[in-house]
Design a protein around this motif. Structure first.
Motif, mmCIF file in Angstrom:
data_model
loop_
_atom_site.group_PDB
_atom_site.id
_atom_site.type_symbol
_atom_site.label_atom_id
_atom_site.label_comp_id
_atom_site.label_asym_id
_atom_site.label_seq_id
_atom_site.Cartn_x
_atom_site.Cartn_y
_atom_site.Cartn_z
ATOM 1 N N GLN A 86 0.853 -1.172 -0.087
ATOM 2 C CA GLN A 86 0.024 -0.314 0.118
ATOM 3 C C GLN A 86 0.943 1.312 -0.055
ATOM 4 O OE1 GLN A 86 -3.400 0.100 -0.119
ATOM 5 N NE2 GLN A 86 -3.013 -2.335 -0.378
ATOM 6 N N ALA A 87 0.356 2.103 -0.871
ATOM 7 C CA ALA A 87 1.508 3.428 -1.077
ATOM 8 C C ALA A 87 0.756 4.595 -0.675
ATOM 9 C CB ALA A 87 1.955 3.314 -2.321
ATOM 10 N N THR A 88 1.248 5.535 0.099
ATOM 11 C CA THR A 88 0.561 6.782 0.287
ATOM 12 C C THR A 88 0.230 7.718 -0.855
ATOM 13 O OG1 THR A 88 2.550 7.588 1.038
ATOM 14 C CG2 THR A 88 1.020 7.043 2.908
ATOM 15 N N HIS A 89 1.074 7.438 -1.848
ATOM 16 C CA HIS A 89 1.120 8.505 -3.019
ATOM 17 C C HIS A 89 1.183 7.779 -4.310
ATOM 18 C CE1 HIS A 89 1.116 12.241 -4.946
ATOM 19 N NE2 HIS A 89 2.379 12.036 -5.111
ATOM 20 N N THR A 90 1.908 7.397 -4.995
ATOM 21 C CA THR A 90 2.013 6.737 -6.148
ATOM 22 C C THR A 90 1.675 5.175 -5.851
ATOM 23 O OG1 THR A 90 3.683 8.167 -7.213
ATOM 24 C CG2 THR A 90 2.945 6.231 -8.403
ATOM 25 N N PRO A 91 0.467 4.597 -6.326
ATOM 26 C CA PRO A 91 0.268 3.051 -6.083
ATOM 27 C C PRO A 91 1.200 2.226 -6.669
ATOM 28 C CG PRO A 91 -1.661 4.110 -7.549
ATOM 29 C CD PRO A 91 -0.612 5.192 -7.228
ATOM 30 N N ALA A 92 1.380 1.140 -6.184
ATOM 31 C CA ALA A 92 2.346 0.228 -6.863
ATOM 32 C C ALA A 92 1.818 -0.621 -7.747
ATOM 33 C CB ALA A 92 3.005 -0.611 -5.559
ATOM 34 N N ARG A 132 2.806 19.582 -13.308
ATOM 35 C CA ARG A 132 2.932 20.513 -12.046
ATOM 36 C C ARG A 132 3.536 19.733 -10.984
ATOM 37 N NH1 ARG A 132 1.662 25.375 -11.046
ATOM 38 N NH2 ARG A 132 1.350 25.660 -8.902
ATOM 39 N N VAL A 133 4.670 20.429 -10.226
ATOM 40 C CA VAL A 133 5.272 19.689 -9.354
ATOM 41 C C VAL A 133 5.184 20.681 -8.101
ATOM 42 C CG1 VAL A 133 6.609 18.150 -10.838
ATOM 43 C CG2 VAL A 133 7.661 20.325 -10.096
ATOM 44 N N THR A 134 5.340 19.970 -6.965
ATOM 45 C CA THR A 134 6.012 20.577 -5.685
ATOM 46 C C THR A 134 7.186 20.247 -5.232
ATOM 47 O OG1 THR A 134 3.639 21.192 -5.238
ATOM 48 C CG2 THR A 134 5.218 21.258 -3.378
ATOM 49 N N ASP A 147 18.077 16.549 -2.254
ATOM 50 C CA ASP A 147 17.687 17.435 -1.548
ATOM 51 C C ASP A 147 16.262 17.799 -1.187
ATOM 52 O OD1 ASP A 147 20.415 18.121 -1.248
ATOM 53 O OD2 ASP A 147 20.356 19.461 -2.883
ATOM 54 N N VAL A 148 15.406 17.212 -1.971
ATOM 55 C CA VAL A 148 14.048 17.272 -2.223
ATOM 56 C C VAL A 148 13.207 16.309 -2.365
ATOM 57 C CG1 VAL A 148 14.297 19.636 -3.437
ATOM 58 C CG2 VAL A 148 13.989 17.740 -4.582
ATOM 59 N N THR A 149 11.945 16.114 -1.864
ATOM 60 C CA THR A 149 10.960 14.986 -2.176
ATOM 61 C C THR A 149 9.992 15.864 -3.261
ATOM 62 O OG1 THR A 149 9.671 15.828 -0.413
ATOM 63 C CG2 THR A 149 10.895 13.749 -0.174
ATOM 64 N N LEU A 150 9.702 15.259 -4.227
ATOM 65 C CA LEU A 150 8.713 15.544 -5.141
ATOM 66 C C LEU A 150 7.309 15.103 -5.390
ATOM 67 C CD1 LEU A 150 9.629 17.704 -7.736
ATOM 68 C CD2 LEU A 150 9.536 15.410 -9.029
ATOM 69 N N ARG A 151 6.279 15.989 -5.237
ATOM 70 C CA ARG A 151 4.686 15.407 -5.641
ATOM 71 C C ARG A 151 4.645 16.033 -6.899
ATOM 72 N NH1 ARG A 151 1.571 14.529 -0.816
ATOM 73 N NH2 ARG A 151 0.184 14.271 -2.575
ATOM 74 N N THR A 152 3.941 15.113 -7.856
ATOM 75 C CA THR A 152 3.417 15.571 -8.967
ATOM 76 C C THR A 152 2.097 15.589 -8.883
ATOM 77 O OG1 THR A 152 3.591 13.278 -9.866
ATOM 78 C CG2 THR A 152 5.161 14.641 -10.718
ATOM 79 N N ASP A 153 1.082 16.671 -9.320
ATOM 80 C CA ASP A 153 -0.117 16.955 -9.055
ATOM 81 C C ASP A 153 -0.899 15.945 -10.113
ATOM 82 O OD1 ASP A 153 0.186 17.865 -6.894
ATOM 83 O OD2 ASP A 153 0.315 20.093 -7.742
#
Ligand code: BTN
Length: 255
Positions: A148-154, A205-207, A249-255
């Motif tokens: 189970q993944a919190t963001h991108t599913p496996a 779009r990324v954060t 240096d960063v973690t990245l989220r794509t929306d």
């Protein structure tokens, strides 16, 4: 199998990367530790990496490139390229990469994660004296066994295609691909162009959040524009600036 890989196979181990780290003093360059099952598999950012026995391709490579430290990003790039090229060739699925270290599949705009890379490097006098590159690929996992993944599913090659794949064949192909790319990098050639072509991240779009802090001011919001020759992601921010961020240096989220 390329002649210069020293392959150590384990039916069960805590983690192939941890084993190489503990044993590195006694091991030659180009040692590969591969396991059918890990009891303490490690992912990036302190996460765990789990897979039922015999289902995933899980291995780590011990390398002593002695490249300038700026070229450190190239290792994760060529590991990702080798993995994506191998999985794509074997499965015929349009497998891609997500910056900086994920192997993904995109369907109808939704991403799922097939695998990831954990790179742990040591530097001496501005050069990469040693690196352990751990790769975990979801090959023959049933849909029910996917973590189970919190963001991108496996997802797995099997869950996507319904087929089983030979993990030894995948490993051989991947190491051979990696070796070709490694030689190009050793000759000073950046894998940027090949890598950029396979990145799903660009144009999205990324954060980007600075690792280790939840401070809002450390977030960069914008559109992923391109990667530079060292593999840094260049983001066109909402303030119309170009900002380069490094994988470490960063973690990245794509929306
Ligand atoms: C990630 O996506 O966070 C990276 C996952 C890396 C997992 C592999 S499995 C083989 C090697 N041994 C480990 O403990 N981790 C890596």
């Amino acid at each position: 199998m390329p002649s210069n890989w020293n392959i150590q196979h384990f039916t069960e181990i805590d983690s192939t990367s941890t084993w190489l780290k503990n044993e590195q003093a006694n091991l030659p360059d180009f040692t590969v530790a591969v396991a059918d099952f890990q009891t303490a598999g490690r992912g990036r950012l302190g996460r765990r990496w789990v897979a039922p026995p015999g289902s995933a391709l899980m291995f780590s490579m011990l390398l002593r490139p002695n490249w300038p430290v700026e070229q450190g990003g190239w290792l994760v790039m060529i590991a990702g390229l080798a993995a994506a090229n191998t999985l794509r060739n074997q499965s015929q699925l349009p497998i891609q990469l997500k910056w900086p270290n994920d192997i993904v599949f995109e369907k109808n705009g939704e991403l799922c994660k097939l695998g990831g890379i954990l790179q742990e490097a040591e530097t001496v006098d501005g050069r990469i004296s040693q690196v352990i590159i751990g790769i975990g690929l979801n090959v023959n996992l049933d849909a029910d066994d996917l973590p189970q993944a919190t963001h991108t599913p496996a997802c797995s090659l099997k869950s996507l295609s319904g087929q089983l794949f030979d993990r030894n064949t995948l490993l051989e192909d991947l190491l051979s691909n990696f070796e070709t790319l490694y030689k190009q990098c050793a000759a000073g050639e950046s894998p940027q162009a090949q890598w950029e072509r396979q990145l799903v991240t660009l144009g999205k779009r990324v954060t980007a959040t600075m690792t280790g802090t939840n401070d809002q001011s450390q977030k960069i919001n914008g559109i992923a524009d391109h990667v530079d020759e060292w593999g840094r992601l260049v983001i066109k921010t909402d303030e119309h600036e170009l900002k380069a961020v490094s994988a470490g240096d960063v973690t990245l989220r794509t929306d």
